[in-house]
Design a protein around this motif. Structure first.
Motif, mmCIF file in Angstrom:
data_model
loop_
_atom_site.group_PDB
_atom_site.id
_atom_site.type_symbol
_atom_site.label_atom_id
_atom_site.label_comp_id
_atom_site.label_asym_id
_atom_site.label_seq_id
_atom_site.Cartn_x
_atom_site.Cartn_y
_atom_site.Cartn_z
ATOM 1 N N ALA A 1 -32.037 35.880 18.263
ATOM 2 C CA ALA A 1 -33.084 36.426 19.131
ATOM 3 C C ALA A 1 -32.557 37.549 20.024
ATOM 4 O O ALA A 1 -33.295 38.478 20.358
ATOM 5 C CB ALA A 1 -33.692 35.321 19.993
ATOM 6 N N LEU A 2 -31.275 37.473 20.400
ATOM 7 C CA LEU A 2 -30.710 38.460 21.336
ATOM 8 C C LEU A 2 -29.731 39.426 20.679
ATOM 9 O O LEU A 2 -29.050 40.187 21.356
ATOM 10 C CB LEU A 2 -30.005 37.740 22.489
ATOM 11 N N PHE A 3 -29.683 39.419 19.353
ATOM 12 C CA PHE A 3 -28.734 40.247 18.620
ATOM 13 C C PHE A 3 -28.853 41.710 19.033
ATOM 14 O O PHE A 3 -29.945 42.267 19.121
ATOM 15 C CB PHE A 3 -28.995 40.079 17.116
ATOM 16 N N ARG A 4 -27.704 42.294 19.308
ATOM 17 C CA ARG A 4 -27.578 43.719 19.667
ATOM 18 C C ARG A 4 -28.333 44.120 20.934
ATOM 19 O O ARG A 4 -28.752 45.258 21.069
ATOM 20 C CB ARG A 4 -28.010 44.609 18.505
ATOM 21 N N GLN A 5 -28.496 43.208 21.833
ATOM 22 C CA GLN A 5 -29.125 43.533 23.113
ATOM 23 C C GLN A 5 -28.101 43.620 24.242
ATOM 24 O O GLN A 5 -28.468 43.756 25.393
ATOM 25 C CB GLN A 5 -30.206 42.499 23.463
ATOM 26 N N GLY A 6 -26.811 43.515 23.886
ATOM 27 C CA GLY A 6 -25.760 43.628 24.895
ATOM 28 C C GLY A 6 -25.733 42.464 25.868
ATOM 29 O O GLY A 6 -25.360 42.637 27.020
ATOM 30 N N ARG A 7 -26.126 41.289 25.414
ATOM 31 C CA ARG A 7 -26.219 40.127 26.303
ATOM 32 C C ARG A 7 -25.226 39.034 25.900
ATOM 33 O O ARG A 7 -25.500 37.860 26.036
ATOM 34 C CB ARG A 7 -27.653 39.603 26.297
ATOM 35 N N LYS A 8 -24.072 39.452 25.426
ATOM 36 C CA LYS A 8 -23.052 38.502 24.971
ATOM 37 C C LYS A 8 -22.650 37.512 26.069
ATOM 38 O O LYS A 8 -22.538 36.312 25.787
ATOM 39 C CB LYS A 8 -21.830 39.249 24.444
ATOM 40 N N PRO A 9 -22.438 37.952 27.327
ATOM 41 C CA PRO A 9 -22.082 36.963 28.364
ATOM 42 C C PRO A 9 -23.146 35.864 28.508
ATOM 43 O O PRO A 9 -22.812 34.685 28.622
ATOM 44 C CB PRO A 9 -21.973 37.795 29.642
ATOM 45 N N ILE B 1 -26.609 21.813 19.001
ATOM 46 C CA ILE B 1 -25.427 22.439 18.409
ATOM 47 C C ILE B 1 -25.801 23.646 17.551
ATOM 48 O O ILE B 1 -25.047 24.613 17.463
ATOM 49 C CB ILE B 1 -24.607 21.388 17.640
ATOM 50 N N ILE B 2 -26.986 23.624 16.950
ATOM 51 C CA ILE B 2 -27.424 24.754 16.129
ATOM 52 C C ILE B 2 -28.117 25.836 16.972
ATOM 53 O O ILE B 2 -28.172 26.996 16.585
ATOM 54 C CB ILE B 2 -28.348 24.263 14.992
ATOM 55 N N SER B 3 -28.585 25.481 18.165
ATOM 56 C CA SER B 3 -29.356 26.428 18.980
ATOM 57 C C SER B 3 -28.642 27.737 19.314
ATOM 58 O O SER B 3 -29.311 28.777 19.403
ATOM 59 C CB SER B 3 -29.863 25.752 20.256
ATOM 60 N N PRO B 4 -27.318 27.776 19.499
ATOM 61 C CA PRO B 4 -26.688 29.075 19.764
ATOM 62 C C PRO B 4 -26.911 30.099 18.649
ATOM 63 O O PRO B 4 -26.973 31.302 18.902
ATOM 64 C CB PRO B 4 -25.208 28.734 19.923
ATOM 65 N N VAL B 5 -27.060 29.622 17.418
ATOM 66 C CA VAL B 5 -27.309 30.541 16.308
ATOM 67 C C VAL B 5 -28.686 31.190 16.471
ATOM 68 O O VAL B 5 -28.839 32.405 16.332
ATOM 69 C CB VAL B 5 -27.204 29.796 14.953
ATOM 70 N N ALA B 6 -29.688 30.383 16.796
ATOM 71 C CA ALA B 6 -31.037 30.919 17.009
ATOM 72 C C ALA B 6 -31.066 31.852 18.220
ATOM 73 O O ALA B 6 -31.711 32.905 18.188
ATOM 74 C CB ALA B 6 -32.027 29.770 17.201
ATOM 75 N N PHE B 7 -30.347 31.475 19.262
ATOM 76 C CA PHE B 7 -30.278 32.301 20.470
ATOM 77 C C PHE B 7 -29.630 33.647 20.140
ATOM 78 O O PHE B 7 -30.103 34.698 20.573
ATOM 79 C CB PHE B 7 -29.478 31.552 21.539
ATOM 80 N N HIS B 8 -28.558 33.606 19.345
ATOM 81 C CA HIS B 8 -27.885 34.837 18.943
ATOM 82 C C HIS B 8 -28.818 35.721 18.125
ATOM 83 O O HIS B 8 -28.870 36.939 18.318
ATOM 84 C CB HIS B 8 -26.621 34.504 18.146
#
Length: 167
Positions: free
Chosen positions: A78-86, A69-76
C-alpha cells in the motif's frame, strides 16, 4: 567500515524484519494448517467441551498471528515508493511483536489441547505451563536481559553505530 545513511539503515532494518517474518510465517502457517484440519480427523469427535474450547482459542490465536505476521507485506504494498520506510519499519515491528504474542498463545493452547487429550488434565496443565515458560524465556526474557549484549566488546570506534541508532 563506512557509516550507513539513515535511508540505508531503514532499508536494512526493513529487510532484516522481513527475513525474520519469513521464519515466523512458516511456523504459524504450519500450526494454522494443522489446526484447520484437526476437526476433520476421526478422533476429534472424542474431544471434551474443554478441549473444544482450547481448540477454538488455539485456532483463533493462530489466525490472528497469521494476519499480523503477514500484514507488513500488505502495508508495504500500500505504501510502496512513497518514501515512508521508517513508518513501515515501525508498523512491521509492532505487527511482528503482536503476531509472535498470538503465536505463543496458539502454540501453548495446541500443546494443552493435545496433552489434555492424551494425558490427565493436571499433567497437561503442567506441561503447557512449562511450554509457555520455555517460549517466554527464549522469546521475551533472554532478549530483554541480553539486549545490550556485546556493547562492551566494541574495540574499534568505526564499528560503533551512528548516534541514535536502533535496530
Amino acid at each position: 567500515m563506512s557509516k550507513e545513511t539513515e535511508k540505508q539503515r531503514w532499508q536494512r532494518n526493513f529487510a532484516d524484519l522481513l527475513q525474520e517474518l519469513r521464519v515466523a510465517q512458516t511456523g504459524v502457517q504450519i500450526l494454522f494448517a494443522f489446526l484447520l484440519t484437526l476437526p476433520f480427523s476421526n478422533g476429534f469427535t472424542r474431544t471434551t467441551g474443554f478441549q473444544k474450547d482450547v481448540y477454538i482459542v488455539a485456532l483463533l490465536a493462530a489466525a490472528a498471528a497469521t494476519a499480523l505476521i503477514i500484514s507488513p507485506v500488505a502495508f508495504h504494498r500500500a505504501l510502496f515508493r512513497q518514501g515512508r520506510k521508517p513508518e513501515m519499519v515501525r508498523f512491521a515491528h509492532r505487527m511482528a511483536s503482536g503476531g509472535l504474542a498470538f503465536m505463543l498463545i496458539s502454540m501453548v493452547s495446541a500443546v494443552l489441547l493435545i496433552t489434555d487429550f492424551v494425558l490427565d488434565r493436571p499433567i497437561a496443565f503442567v506441561l503447557s505451563g512449562l511450554t509457555a515458560i520455555w517460549f517466554l524465556t527464549f522469546w521475551g526474557i533472554l532478549p530483554f536481559v541480553r539486549r545490550n549484549w556485546g556493547e562492551d566488546d566494541v574495540d574499534d570506534e568505526d564499528d560503533n553505530p551512528p548516534t541514535g541508532y536502533r535496530d
